[in-house]
Design an enzyme around this catalytic site. Sequence first.
Site, PDB file in Angstrom:
ATOM      1  N   ASP A 160      -5.430   7.384  -5.920  1.00  0.00           N
ATOM      2  CA  ASP A 160      -5.843   8.758  -5.607  1.00  0.00           C
ATOM      3  C   ASP A 160      -6.760   8.797  -4.384  1.00  0.00           C
ATOM      4  O   ASP A 160      -6.539   9.558  -3.437  1.00  0.00           O
ATOM      5  CB  ASP A 160      -6.539   9.357  -6.836  1.00  0.00           C
ATOM      6  CG  ASP A 160      -6.691  10.858  -6.797  1.00  0.00           C
ATOM      7  OD1 ASP A 160      -6.002  11.526  -5.993  1.00  0.00           O
ATOM      8  OD2 ASP A 160      -7.481  11.375  -7.597  1.00  0.00           O
ATOM      9  N   TYR A 183      -7.258   3.827 -15.554  1.00  0.00           N
ATOM     10  CA  TYR A 183      -6.998   4.443 -16.861  1.00  0.00           C
ATOM     11  C   TYR A 183      -6.662   3.408 -17.932  1.00  0.00           C
ATOM     12  O   TYR A 183      -6.429   3.748 -19.085  1.00  0.00           O
ATOM     13  CB  TYR A 183      -5.896   5.490 -16.752  1.00  0.00           C
ATOM     14  CG  TYR A 183      -6.371   6.806 -16.141  1.00  0.00           C
ATOM     15  CD1 TYR A 183      -7.621   6.952 -15.571  1.00  0.00           C
ATOM     16  CD2 TYR A 183      -5.542   7.914 -16.144  1.00  0.00           C
ATOM     17  CE1 TYR A 183      -8.047   8.150 -15.022  1.00  0.00           C
ATOM     18  CE2 TYR A 183      -5.956   9.136 -15.605  1.00  0.00           C
ATOM     19  CZ  TYR A 183      -7.209   9.233 -15.044  1.00  0.00           C
ATOM     20  OH  TYR A 183      -7.631  10.440 -14.515  1.00  0.00           O
ATOM     21  N   GLY A 211      -9.045   4.373  -6.523  1.00  0.00           N
ATOM     22  CA  GLY A 211      -7.728   3.755  -6.581  1.00  0.00           C
ATOM     23  C   GLY A 211      -6.702   4.429  -5.688  1.00  0.00           C
ATOM     24  O   GLY A 211      -6.983   4.785  -4.544  1.00  0.00           O
ATOM     25  N   ASP A 263       0.855  -1.179   0.000  1.00  0.00           N
ATOM     26  CA  ASP A 263       0.000   0.000   0.000  1.00  0.00           C
ATOM     27  C   ASP A 263       0.895   1.234   0.000  1.00  0.00           C
ATOM     28  O   ASP A 263       1.692   1.435   0.920  1.00  0.00           O
ATOM     29  CB  ASP A 263      -0.880  -0.043   1.251  1.00  0.00           C
ATOM     30  CG  ASP A 263      -1.854   1.111   1.359  1.00  0.00           C
ATOM     31  OD1 ASP A 263      -1.671   2.147   0.697  1.00  0.00           O
ATOM     32  OD2 ASP A 263      -2.807   0.980   2.152  1.00  0.00           O
TER      33      ASP A 263
END
Length: 172
Positions: A33, A125, A31, A9
């Site tokens: 962000d 993305y 995600g 993480d």
Amino acid sequence: MEIELVAGDITDQHVDAVVNAANSGLLGGGGVDGAIHARGGGEILAACRELRATTYPKGLPTGQAVATIGGELPARWVIHAVGPVYSARQDRSSLLVAAYRNSLRVADELAARQVAFPAISAGAYGWPLDDAARIALATVGGAETSVELVRFVLFSPATMHAFRLASRRPTG
């Protein structure tokens, strides 16, 4: 520069700066962000809102990077980098390269020596993992920077596998 590949993480990393795979709005998302904004607390969001109100009223352009404080993260700074959305019809790899290069440029401006990166653009993305890994490792490995340690923090086993394979391939 030393390059590490670790499973984990990115919000747990004790480095000078973590790179956020941000969207152009800079106000959080999913995600990486979302995780960075959630763990880092309101200070990061406040800093991003200030950037939107002043320097980037239309959002941070794709391929660019900008830093904020790290808030409650173990890292001192967050470098927000906007990667491109993958397109099979249009080659956007130069924008992905730019996101990594500009993140390292910002790290140099901060005098950050240890930087943790996610696999930019390889999640929501849609960038194919093998190509995302190849671009990330080639770009970072070939960069002129004062950063001493780049740690790619890879959340999924598939992403880790792609980066391990790409790290074994000759570049050129």
